[in-house]
Design a protein around this motif. Sequence first.
Motif, mmCIF file in Angstrom:
data_model
loop_
_atom_site.group_PDB
_atom_site.id
_atom_site.type_symbol
_atom_site.label_atom_id
_atom_site.label_comp_id
_atom_site.label_asym_id
_atom_site.label_seq_id
_atom_site.Cartn_x
_atom_site.Cartn_y
_atom_site.Cartn_z
ATOM 1 N N ILE A 38 0.908 -1.335 0.000
ATOM 2 C CA ILE A 38 0.009 -0.019 -0.137
ATOM 3 C C ILE A 38 0.762 1.309 -0.136
ATOM 4 C CG2 ILE A 38 -1.954 -1.268 1.168
ATOM 5 C CD1 ILE A 38 -1.064 0.777 3.546
ATOM 6 N N LEU A 39 0.348 2.242 -0.730
ATOM 7 C CA LEU A 39 1.160 3.632 -0.537
ATOM 8 C C LEU A 39 0.505 4.542 0.111
ATOM 9 C CD1 LEU A 39 3.577 4.899 -1.734
ATOM 10 C CD2 LEU A 39 1.968 5.750 -3.668
ATOM 11 N N TYR A 94 -1.823 -5.401 15.655
ATOM 12 C CA TYR A 94 -2.028 -6.629 16.472
ATOM 13 C C TYR A 94 -3.311 -6.918 16.934
ATOM 14 C CZ TYR A 94 2.954 -7.100 17.435
ATOM 15 O OH TYR A 94 4.304 -7.309 17.409
ATOM 16 N N ASP A 95 -4.175 -5.928 17.238
ATOM 17 C CA ASP A 95 -5.445 -6.356 17.518
ATOM 18 C C ASP A 95 -6.647 -7.002 16.314
ATOM 19 O OD1 ASP A 95 -4.895 -5.019 19.917
ATOM 20 O OD2 ASP A 95 -5.815 -3.168 19.443
ATOM 21 N N GLN A 96 -6.061 -6.735 15.163
ATOM 22 C CA GLN A 96 -6.881 -7.157 14.095
ATOM 23 C C GLN A 96 -6.392 -8.602 13.588
ATOM 24 O OE1 GLN A 96 -9.812 -5.802 13.058
ATOM 25 N NE2 GLN A 96 -9.283 -4.263 14.731
ATOM 26 N N LEU A 97 -5.031 -8.972 13.958
ATOM 27 C CA LEU A 97 -4.569 -10.201 13.259
ATOM 28 C C LEU A 97 -5.077 -11.555 13.931
ATOM 29 C CD1 LEU A 97 -0.994 -9.104 12.494
ATOM 30 C CD2 LEU A 97 -2.666 -9.517 11.034
ATOM 31 N N LYS A 125 -2.599 5.913 9.160
ATOM 32 C CA LYS A 125 -3.714 5.507 8.209
ATOM 33 C C LYS A 125 -3.418 4.526 7.191
ATOM 34 C CE LYS A 125 -4.566 10.649 7.305
ATOM 35 N NZ LYS A 125 -4.179 11.881 6.412
ATOM 36 N N GLY A 126 -2.098 4.102 7.316
ATOM 37 C CA GLY A 126 -1.810 2.973 6.506
ATOM 38 C C GLY A 126 -2.126 1.533 6.969
ATOM 39 N N PHE A 127 -1.965 1.381 8.500
ATOM 40 C CA PHE A 127 -2.111 0.296 9.119
ATOM 41 C C PHE A 127 -3.624 -0.212 8.774
ATOM 42 C CE2 PHE A 127 1.588 0.079 12.482
ATOM 43 C CZ PHE A 127 2.321 -0.233 11.333
ATOM 44 N N PRO A 128 -4.515 0.453 9.075
ATOM 45 C CA PRO A 128 -6.086 -0.004 8.863
ATOM 46 C C PRO A 128 -6.351 -0.380 7.278
ATOM 47 C CG PRO A 128 -5.887 1.932 9.864
ATOM 48 C CD PRO A 128 -4.552 1.763 9.493
ATOM 49 N N LYS A 129 -5.460 0.205 6.238
ATOM 50 C CA LYS A 129 -5.626 -0.208 4.912
ATOM 51 C C LYS A 129 -5.051 -1.741 4.766
ATOM 52 C CE LYS A 129 -5.159 4.104 2.439
ATOM 53 N NZ LYS A 129 -4.327 5.016 1.534
ATOM 54 N N ILE A 130 -4.043 -1.801 5.748
ATOM 55 C CA ILE A 130 -3.378 -3.255 5.516
ATOM 56 C C ILE A 130 -4.592 -4.274 6.104
ATOM 57 C CG2 ILE A 130 -1.670 -5.110 6.376
ATOM 58 C CD1 ILE A 130 0.161 -2.567 6.606
ATOM 59 N N VAL A 131 -5.062 -3.929 7.178
ATOM 60 C CA VAL A 131 -6.276 -4.881 7.941
ATOM 61 C C VAL A 131 -7.267 -5.105 6.784
ATOM 62 C CG1 VAL A 131 -7.851 -5.000 9.746
ATOM 63 C CG2 VAL A 131 -5.526 -4.180 10.091
ATOM 64 N N LEU A 132 -7.748 -3.844 6.046
ATOM 65 C CA LEU A 132 -8.725 -4.142 5.065
ATOM 66 C C LEU A 132 -8.328 -5.128 3.777
ATOM 67 C CD1 LEU A 132 -10.459 -0.471 4.950
ATOM 68 C CD2 LEU A 132 -11.444 -2.486 5.759
ATOM 69 N N LEU A 134 -6.324 -7.476 4.099
ATOM 70 C CA LEU A 134 -6.182 -8.727 4.629
ATOM 71 C C LEU A 134 -7.490 -9.327 4.527
ATOM 72 C CD1 LEU A 134 -3.078 -8.387 7.314
ATOM 73 C CD2 LEU A 134 -3.043 -9.610 5.034
ATOM 74 N N ALA A 135 -8.427 -8.563 4.997
ATOM 75 C CA ALA A 135 -9.739 -9.066 5.139
ATOM 76 C C ALA A 135 -10.367 -9.446 3.934
ATOM 77 C CB ALA A 135 -10.831 -8.097 5.713
ATOM 78 N N ASP A 136 -9.931 -8.565 2.800
ATOM 79 C CA ASP A 136 -10.256 -8.979 1.544
ATOM 80 C C ASP A 136 -9.639 -10.293 0.577
ATOM 81 O OD1 ASP A 136 -12.015 -6.782 1.549
ATOM 82 O OD2 ASP A 136 -10.735 -5.475 0.446
ATOM 83 N N LYS A 137 -8.688 -10.634 1.169
ATOM 84 C CA LYS A 137 -8.005 -11.751 0.832
ATOM 85 C C LYS A 137 -8.337 -13.053 1.397
ATOM 86 C CE LYS A 137 -4.712 -9.539 -1.522
ATOM 87 N NZ LYS A 137 -4.091 -9.793 -2.669
ATOM 88 N N LYS A 138 -9.649 -13.011 2.292
ATOM 89 C CA LYS A 138 -9.916 -14.458 2.856
ATOM 90 C C LYS A 138 -10.437 -15.159 1.957
ATOM 91 C CE LYS A 138 -11.127 -12.659 7.425
ATOM 92 N NZ LYS A 138 -12.082 -12.169 8.356
ATOM 93 N N PRO A 139 -10.186 -16.641 1.771
ATOM 94 C CA PRO A 139 -10.870 -17.560 0.809
ATOM 95 C C PRO A 139 -12.264 -17.471 0.649
ATOM 96 C CG PRO A 139 -9.730 -18.631 2.431
ATOM 97 C CD PRO A 139 -9.604 -17.178 2.836
ATOM 98 N N LYS A 140 -12.826 -17.384 -0.493
ATOM 99 C CA LYS A 140 -14.008 -17.078 -0.715
ATOM 100 C C LYS A 140 -14.734 -18.370 -0.425
ATOM 101 C CE LYS A 140 -13.827 -13.471 -3.846
ATOM 102 N NZ LYS A 140 -14.193 -12.715 -4.941
ATOM 103 N N THR A 141 -16.268 -18.197 0.121
ATOM 104 C CA THR A 141 -17.260 -19.392 0.436
ATOM 105 C C THR A 141 -17.627 -19.689 -0.979
ATOM 106 O OG1 THR A 141 -18.852 -17.914 1.121
ATOM 107 C CG2 THR A 141 -17.683 -18.584 2.716
ATOM 108 N N PRO A 142 -18.258 -20.987 -0.955
ATOM 109 C CA PRO A 142 -18.952 -21.328 -2.396
ATOM 110 C C PRO A 142 -20.231 -20.259 -2.653
ATOM 111 C CG PRO A 142 -18.444 -23.208 -1.120
ATOM 112 C CD PRO A 142 -18.138 -22.028 -0.145
#
Length: 152
Positions: A38-39, A94-97, A125-132, A134-142
């Motif tokens: 992220i930039l 740490y709180d989100q991982l 501002k950057g750390f919440p972007k990382i958390v978001l 990572l949340a989008d990278k979760k494996p998708k359900t069927p």
Amino acid sequence: MNTTSANSANNKSFSLKKAERLSSKKIIDKLFAEGDSILQYPLKIVFLKTELPTKFPVQAGFTASKRNFKRAVARNRIKRLLRESYRLHKHILYDQLHDRQLAIFILYIGKEIPQYTAVENAIKKGFPKIVLQLADKKPKTPLQTETKNPEE
């Protein structure tokens, strides 16, 4: 100091231990080869969800370009600012991982030696972007992978 702020400060560790520093050449190479970034000017944060050889959820590395800052004194000052800001705000990650582990590398890409507030704001501002991300990278359900029926 009142007791509530003392208790909340005790729940978070504001230290930066040696085990929290990213030093493995293998992990660093993998981070730059496969990691996302992220930039958040003046910082570029490269991160990768991976297994780490430590109990900490995050290992971090810090750098400033020799091309932009010829004198080691300037590079060291910038890295000191990066480490300090990371140390005080790592709890956001740490709180989100939860039980995941993350390798991150924070690169200073600005052209001039920054003020601490600029670095701190970019980290906050950057750390919440990382958390978001990572949340989008979760494996998708069927259900999420199903395509819409073209007949509808």
